[in-house]
Motif scaffolding. Structure first.
Motif, PDB file in Angstrom:
ATOM      1  N   ASP A 108       0.827  -1.211   0.000  1.00 25.03           N
ATOM      2  CA  ASP A 108       0.000   0.000   0.000  1.00 25.03           C
ATOM      3  C   ASP A 108       0.858   1.256   0.000  1.00 25.03           C
ATOM      4  O   ASP A 108       0.551   2.236  -0.690  1.00 25.03           O
ATOM      5  CB  ASP A 108      -0.927   0.002   1.219  1.00 25.03           C
ATOM      6  CG  ASP A 108      -2.040  -1.035   1.112  1.00 25.03           C
ATOM      7  OD1 ASP A 108      -2.237  -1.580   0.009  1.00 25.03           O
ATOM      8  OD2 ASP A 108      -2.708  -1.286   2.132  1.00 25.03           O
ATOM      9  N   LEU A 109       1.938   1.241   0.787  1.00 28.99           N
ATOM     10  CA  LEU A 109       2.842   2.390   0.807  1.00 28.99           C
ATOM     11  C   LEU A 109       3.465   2.611  -0.571  1.00 28.99           C
ATOM     12  O   LEU A 109       3.564   3.753  -1.048  1.00 28.99           O
ATOM     13  CB  LEU A 109       3.949   2.174   1.840  1.00 28.99           C
ATOM     14  CG  LEU A 109       3.572   2.373   3.309  1.00 28.99           C
ATOM     15  CD1 LEU A 109       4.750   1.986   4.210  1.00 28.99           C
ATOM     16  CD2 LEU A 109       3.169   3.826   3.581  1.00 28.99           C
ATOM     17  N   ARG A 110       3.882   1.539  -1.198  1.00 28.38           N
ATOM     18  CA  ARG A 110       4.504   1.665  -2.517  1.00 28.38           C
ATOM     19  C   ARG A 110       3.512   2.238  -3.533  1.00 28.38           C
ATOM     20  O   ARG A 110       3.860   3.118  -4.320  1.00 28.38           O
ATOM     21  CB  ARG A 110       5.041   0.312  -2.987  1.00 28.38           C
ATOM     22  CG  ARG A 110       5.681   0.380  -4.380  1.00 28.38           C
ATOM     23  CD  ARG A 110       6.366  -0.919  -4.754  1.00 28.38           C
ATOM     24  NE  ARG A 110       7.615  -1.087  -3.999  1.00 28.38           N
ATOM     25  CZ  ARG A 110       7.767  -1.919  -2.977  1.00 28.38           C
ATOM     26  NH1 ARG A 110       6.744  -2.674  -2.590  1.00 28.38           N
ATOM     27  NH2 ARG A 110       8.912  -2.009  -2.335  1.00 28.38           N
ATOM     28  N   GLU A 111       2.282   1.744  -3.517  1.00 23.48           N
ATOM     29  CA  GLU A 111       1.285   2.239  -4.479  1.00 23.48           C
ATOM     30  C   GLU A 111       0.973   3.713  -4.242  1.00 23.48           C
ATOM     31  O   GLU A 111       0.910   4.507  -5.188  1.00 23.48           O
ATOM     32  CB  GLU A 111      -0.005   1.425  -4.378  1.00 23.48           C
ATOM     33  CG  GLU A 111      -1.076   1.881  -5.368  1.00 23.48           C
ATOM     34  CD  GLU A 111      -2.331   1.020  -5.326  1.00 23.48           C
ATOM     35  OE1 GLU A 111      -3.364   1.470  -5.843  1.00 23.48           O
ATOM     36  OE2 GLU A 111      -2.270  -0.100  -4.778  1.00 23.48           O
ATOM     37  N   LEU A 157      -1.699   8.405   4.198  1.00 27.30           N
ATOM     38  CA  LEU A 157      -0.434   7.745   4.522  1.00 27.30           C
ATOM     39  C   LEU A 157      -0.463   7.184   5.939  1.00 27.30           C
ATOM     40  O   LEU A 157      -0.054   6.042   6.185  1.00 27.30           O
ATOM     41  CB  LEU A 157       0.709   8.747   4.357  1.00 27.30           C
ATOM     42  CG  LEU A 157       2.141   8.229   4.408  1.00 27.30           C
ATOM     43  CD1 LEU A 157       2.353   7.116   3.399  1.00 27.30           C
ATOM     44  CD2 LEU A 157       3.121   9.374   4.163  1.00 27.30           C
ATOM     45  N   ARG A 158      -0.989   7.963   6.855  1.00 23.31           N
ATOM     46  CA  ARG A 158      -1.077   7.494   8.243  1.00 23.31           C
ATOM     47  C   ARG A 158      -2.015   6.298   8.360  1.00 23.31           C
ATOM     48  O   ARG A 158      -1.723   5.345   9.099  1.00 23.31           O
ATOM     49  CB  ARG A 158      -1.552   8.636   9.143  1.00 23.31           C
ATOM     50  CG  ARG A 158      -1.835   8.220  10.577  1.00 23.31           C
ATOM     51  CD  ARG A 158      -2.293   9.392  11.410  1.00 23.31           C
ATOM     52  NE  ARG A 158      -1.169  10.240  11.745  1.00 23.31           N
ATOM     53  CZ  ARG A 158      -0.353  10.014  12.758  1.00 23.31           C
ATOM     54  NH1 ARG A 158      -0.523   8.932  13.513  1.00 23.31           N
ATOM     55  NH2 ARG A 158       0.638  10.822  13.020  1.00 23.31           N
ATOM     56  N   SER A 159      -3.118   6.316   7.640  1.00 22.76           N
ATOM     57  CA  SER A 159      -4.063   5.200   7.733  1.00 22.76           C
ATOM     58  C   SER A 159      -3.446   3.911   7.211  1.00 22.76           C
ATOM     59  O   SER A 159      -3.727   2.823   7.740  1.00 22.76           O
ATOM     60  CB  SER A 159      -5.349   5.535   6.968  1.00 22.76           C
ATOM     61  OG  SER A 159      -5.124   5.575   5.573  1.00 22.76           O
ATOM     62  N   ILE A 160      -2.605   4.017   6.183  1.00 27.53           N
ATOM     63  CA  ILE A 160      -1.916   2.830   5.667  1.00 27.53           C
ATOM     64  C   ILE A 160      -1.033   2.218   6.758  1.00 27.53           C
ATOM     65  O   ILE A 160      -1.019   1.001   6.965  1.00 27.53           O
ATOM     66  CB  ILE A 160      -1.081   3.195   4.426  1.00 27.53           C
ATOM     67  CG1 ILE A 160      -1.996   3.534   3.248  1.00 27.53           C
ATOM     68  CG2 ILE A 160      -0.133   2.046   4.050  1.00 27.53           C
ATOM     69  CD1 ILE A 160      -1.259   4.084   2.040  1.00 27.53           C
ATOM     70  N   ILE A 161      -0.290   3.071   7.446  1.00 24.64           N
ATOM     71  CA  ILE A 161       0.615   2.590   8.492  1.00 24.64           C
ATOM     72  C   ILE A 161      -0.164   2.062   9.691  1.00 24.64           C
ATOM     73  O   ILE A 161       0.185   1.025  10.281  1.00 24.64           O
ATOM     74  CB  ILE A 161       1.581   3.708   8.913  1.00 24.64           C
ATOM     75  CG1 ILE A 161       2.437   4.136   7.711  1.00 24.64           C
ATOM     76  CG2 ILE A 161       2.476   3.241  10.063  1.00 24.64           C
ATOM     77  CD1 ILE A 161       3.299   5.352   7.972  1.00 24.64           C
ATOM     78  N   LEU A 207      11.540   3.668   0.307  1.00 27.57           N
ATOM     79  CA  LEU A 207      10.869   2.666   1.128  1.00 27.57           C
ATOM     80  C   LEU A 207      11.863   1.703   1.760  1.00 27.57           C
ATOM     81  O   LEU A 207      11.822   1.447   2.969  1.00 27.57           O
ATOM     82  CB  LEU A 207       9.880   1.877   0.256  1.00 27.57           C
ATOM     83  CG  LEU A 207       8.461   2.407   0.114  1.00 27.57           C
ATOM     84  CD1 LEU A 207       7.710   1.598  -0.924  1.00 27.57           C
ATOM     85  CD2 LEU A 207       7.725   2.385   1.445  1.00 27.57           C
ATOM     86  N   ARG A 208      12.755   1.166   0.937  1.00 23.92           N
ATOM     87  CA  ARG A 208      13.662   0.103   1.376  1.00 23.92           C
ATOM     88  C   ARG A 208      14.697   0.594   2.384  1.00 23.92           C
ATOM     89  O   ARG A 208      14.998  -0.099   3.368  1.00 23.92           O
ATOM     90  CB  ARG A 208      14.361  -0.490   0.146  1.00 23.92           C
ATOM     91  CG  ARG A 208      15.276  -1.663   0.454  1.00 23.92           C
ATOM     92  CD  ARG A 208      15.910  -2.215  -0.805  1.00 23.92           C
ATOM     93  NE  ARG A 208      16.797  -1.248  -1.460  1.00 23.92           N
ATOM     94  CZ  ARG A 208      16.523  -0.602  -2.583  1.00 23.92           C
ATOM     95  NH1 ARG A 208      15.374  -0.808  -3.218  1.00 23.92           N
ATOM     96  NH2 ARG A 208      17.398   0.239  -3.112  1.00 23.92           N
TER      97      ARG A 208
END
Length: 219
Positions: A108-111, A157-161, A207-208
């Motif tokens: 999800d973060l990547r997308e 972004l926060r909801s993904i995390i 990300l990585r």
């Protein structure tokens, strides 16, 4: 002299004289209804003018000329250039940036970050650079831009995390605020300062090497 292409003209100038129905609350005069497809063209024109001259120099006249529309057409939709600019940025973001929820925080973060990077790299990127440079000098613009554009993206972004925490993909003690701020700052820094491409390899490296290690480290 060329006449602006304005499909709202008949609605603004109905056949049979100037009705004041809008002021009196009576039924509106007959005429061609507002053409909603013009909204996108007007927003595109606003973005082009913003990228070219900046927020302070942007005028409704300039946007009207760029869109080949009458100025009244713009004022029926937006009362001021502040409303026009903020609505333009907000609508473009809603249309182009997803709110993924596929069951994997990393995916999800990547997308999300990939879509945001692509969004900023496109036509809106130049407008964003012109706009961000004005924020310290335009408090009303800064407040509207933060509330209407920046905070909703931060919340996605926060909801993904947060969902990642609920699924046990990362620690409940993860520095979520730091990660959210770092992600946004890295994209804007790349866009505005380095001149390097805001591309998929950069998003993957961000990300990585930065975001996931912060989220997955032990407290």
């Amino acid at each position: 002299m060329n006449t602006p292409i304005d499909h709202d003209w008949e609605a603004e100038h109905p056949v049979g004289g100037g009705s004041r129905a809008q002021d009196t609350g009576a039924a509106p005069a007959r005429g061609r209804p507002r053409d909603a497809t013009r909204d996108a063209a007007l927003r595109d024109a606003a973005l082009e003018v913003l990228a070219e001259v900046g927020y302070r120099a942007l005028t409704m006249d300039a946007v009207a000329a760029q869109a080949r529309a009458g100025k009244a057409t713009i004022y029926r939709r937006w009362e001021s250039k502040l409303e026009l600019v903020i609505d333009t940025c907000t609508q473009l973001a809603r249309r182009n940036i997803p709110q993924p929820d596929h069951g994997s925080m990393e995916s999800d973060l990547r997308e999300f970050l990939s879509a945001f990077a692509e969004f900023l790299s496109g036509p809106v990127g130049k407008g964003a650079q012109a706009l961000v440079g004005e924020l310290p000098h335009e408090p009303e613009l800064a407040a509207a831009f933060r509330d209407s554009f920046l905070l909703p993206q931060r919340d996605v972004l926060r909801s993904i995390i947060d969902r990642g925490v609920e699924r046990g993909e990362t620690s409940e003690h993860a520095p979520v605020d730091t990660v959210v701020e770092l992600a946004g700052a890295a994209l804007i820094h790349r866009l505005m300062l380095t001149g390097e491409p805001l591309d998929q390899p950069f998003v993957d490296r961000l990300l990585r090497e930065a975001l996931l290690p912060l989220l997955q480290r032990n407290p």
